[in-house]
Design an enzyme around this catalytic site. Structure first.
Site, PDB file in Angstrom:
ATOM      1  N   HIS A  37       0.748  -1.700  -0.441  1.00 45.19           N
ATOM      2  CA  HIS A  37      -0.215  -0.012  -0.007  1.00 45.19           C
ATOM      3  C   HIS A  37       1.083   0.826  -0.047  1.00 45.19           C
ATOM      4  O   HIS A  37       2.052   1.239   0.896  1.00 45.19           O
ATOM      5  CB  HIS A  37      -0.775   0.005   0.860  1.00 45.19           C
TER       6      HIS A  37
ATOM      7  N   ASN B 215       5.050   4.099   0.949  1.00 44.45           N
ATOM      8  CA  ASN B 215       5.099   2.945   1.449  1.00 44.45           C
ATOM      9  C   ASN B 215       4.373   3.198   2.843  1.00 44.45           C
ATOM     10  O   ASN B 215       4.850   3.767   3.756  1.00 44.45           O
ATOM     11  CB  ASN B 215       6.034   1.990   1.005  1.00 44.45           C
ATOM     12  N   HIS B 216       3.062   2.360   3.079  1.00 48.57           N
ATOM     13  CA  HIS B 216       2.277   2.430   4.355  1.00 48.57           C
ATOM     14  C   HIS B 216       3.306   1.925   5.813  1.00 48.57           C
ATOM     15  O   HIS B 216       3.560   2.379   6.381  1.00 48.57           O
ATOM     16  CB  HIS B 216       0.688   2.056   4.516  1.00 48.57           C
ATOM     17  N   ALA B 217       4.550   1.058   5.454  1.00 51.06           N
ATOM     18  CA  ALA B 217       5.392   0.283   6.265  1.00 51.06           C
ATOM     19  C   ALA B 217       5.957   1.888   7.267  1.00 51.06           C
ATOM     20  O   ALA B 217       6.595   1.077   7.830  1.00 51.06           O
ATOM     21  CB  ALA B 217       5.793  -1.011   5.413  1.00 51.06           C
TER      22      ALA B 217
ATOM     23  N   ASN C 281       2.597   3.401  12.284  1.00 51.75           N
ATOM     24  CA  ASN C 281       1.574   2.604  12.478  1.00 51.75           C
ATOM     25  C   ASN C 281       0.437   2.495  13.718  1.00 51.75           C
ATOM     26  O   ASN C 281       1.251   1.052  14.114  1.00 51.75           O
ATOM     27  CB  ASN C 281       1.095   2.084  11.105  1.00 51.75           C
TER      28      ASN C 281
END
Length: 469
Positions: free
Chosen positions: A21, A139-141, A315
């Protein structure tokens, strides 16, 4: 931070092949932007100093561990000049495309199957010179929307005070000198527990088998790979505040969900599908709620020097389900959409739904690993109707490299939803990017207008209320 740091549990989920993502943040400027000036600014920026943004993902083939390995950044591999992108716009109407349409077409193309290479730190900056636009891809990471917005704004300055960082409005905590009523406290606690049980059970049932009824905007498994379109709904914050003030104790979020409910009702009515006039039709939305304490942008410098970034970077969010009923009777008063949204959101705020869903997801990760966690989350997404996020930006005009920013917008990689909405407020306006699967929702521009018209109708009603009072 050590030279090597394990990827966080949620980071590992966002690095799964099917769920790779990416957050795409678009910044529009008054004047043209150049690759040279951007690179010069980035060389000493807080972004490239941040440990996550100059660390490469390493996967240990022997034990399956994933960790970040610190290294040097070559900006030539991260910052690109993008030209001749007129073909990305939707020219089906044979009109000359404006910059908004061109950039939206470009972002829609990036939303499908455009992961970032793991051979370098997981971010890129695309310079759309002819459109006066920068697109930051992360990147969502590396972090969620709140984290990315913080680091973007930390590189900007106020236009009227060039030495000052942007400021974000903070929620005012209401204080009260009233005596504590024990009965009210007990009733509130009982209601919190009851609502939490109801909402968490609803979340688990949604993961297991419960689905929305099929309607014009329904997505599902596999839709994440379908071609996309992107449109932007534009609102004036003063209009949203006018509506907010007309409904007792309402918030901007209440207004937003009232607008979404009213707008979707208009859209479904227009298409006159078999389900569009069904009064009991329920569409469930999902939203990720930030669970970290809000830190000011001034703390970003301390983040770079800190040993660990896990305390408030990355996150950390829970999920909340938002049921809306597009055709619930509201009579002739459009403000009832806001009142209904407020009633629902007040209950959500009272419960511990977001924290419990975060704990459940984290437990699944610990017990079953990232692959199972991705499937767990994906199934819940497939069984809901849309996703929405709302990020509060600065309310004063800001600039980057001395160039005033006219708009801040965001979108992300496509999901199994046919409808995904991301709203950012900035400098007196709120703009919502509407990403759709074009084979399901072929006219996102019309959907955007449905939302805009819904707010204008509510504003007229709120004006009438203020005149009466």
């Amino acid at each position: 931070m050590n030279k090597e740091e394990p990827v966080t549990p949620f980071g590992r989920v966002f690095l799964q092949e099917e769920g790779n993502h990416v957050i795409n943040c678009a910044m529009y400027f008054k004047k043209s932007v150049s690759v040279e000036s951007v690179k010069a600014e980035f060389e000493n920026s807080i972004l490239v100093q941040h440990p996550r943004f100059h660390s490469v993902l390493v996967r240990n083939k022997n034990n399956g561990e994933e960790y970040w390995k610190r290294g040097d950044i070559n900006l030539d591999k991260h910052i690109f000049l993008v030209q001749d992108i007129d073909q990305y716009g939707d020219s089906s109407t044979y009109n000359i495309l404006n910059n908004d349409e061109i950039v939206n077409g470009y972002l829609a193309d990036l939303a499908v199957s455009s992961p970032l290479s793991i051979d370098k730190p997981l971010w890129e900056l695309h310079v759309l010179k002819d459109q006066n636009c920068l697109v930051l891809r992360v990147n969502h990471a590396l972090g969620d929307g709140v984290s990315v917005m913080s680091i973007v704004l930390a590189m900007c300055r106020k236009v009227d005070q060039p030495d000052q960082l942007p400021s974000i409005p903070k929620k005012n905590k209401k204080s009260s000198n009233r005596r504590i009523n024990m009965c009210k406290m007990i009733r509130r606690l009982v209601m919190q527990i009851w609502l939490t049980i109801v909402y968490v059970m609803g979340f688990l049932l949604r993961i297991l088998f419960l689905k929305d009824a099929k309607c014009k905007i329904s997505g599902g498994n596999g839709v994440a790979l379908w071609p996309r379109k992107l449109a932007t709904a534009k609102f004036k914050l003063d209009d949203m505040k006018s509506v907010k003030n007309a409904v007792l104790y309402a918030t901007i979020n209440d207004v937003l969900f009232g607008v979404i409910t009213s707008g979707l009702s208009r859209y479904l009515d227009y298409h006159q599908t078999s389900d569009s006039t069904k009064e009991g039709l329920r569409i469930s939305g999902v939203s990720m709620v930030n669970l970290r304490e809000q830190h000011g942008l001034q703390d970003m410098a301390n983040l770079v020097k800190s040993i660990s970034v896990s305390s408030w970077w990355g996150n950390k969010f829970g999920y909340i389900l938002f049921p809306i009923y597009p055709h619930k009777r509201v009579g002739n008063d459009p403000l009832h959409y806001v009142k209904n949204a407020k009633e629902m959101l007040d209950k959500k705020k009272l419960s511990f739904e977001a924290r419990i869903t975060y704990a459940i997801t984290k437990s699944v990760m610990s017990l079953l690993g990232p692959r199972a966690t991705f499937l767990f989350i994906n199934r819940g997404v497939c069984n809901t109707g849309f996703m929405i996020s709302n990020v509060v930006g600065p309310q004063e005009e800001i600039m980057f490299v001395g160039n005033p920013i006219t708009s801040l917008r965001a979108t992300s990689s496509s999901l199994p939803h046919a409808l995904t909405m991301h709203m950012i407020s900035y400098f007196g306006k709120a703009e919502m990017n509407i990403l759709v699967a074009k084979d399901i929702i072929p006219d996102p521009q019309f959907l955007a207008k449905c939302f805009e018209d819904a707010l204008l109708e509510m504003k007229e009603a709120s004006t009438a209320v203020s005149v009466k009072t």
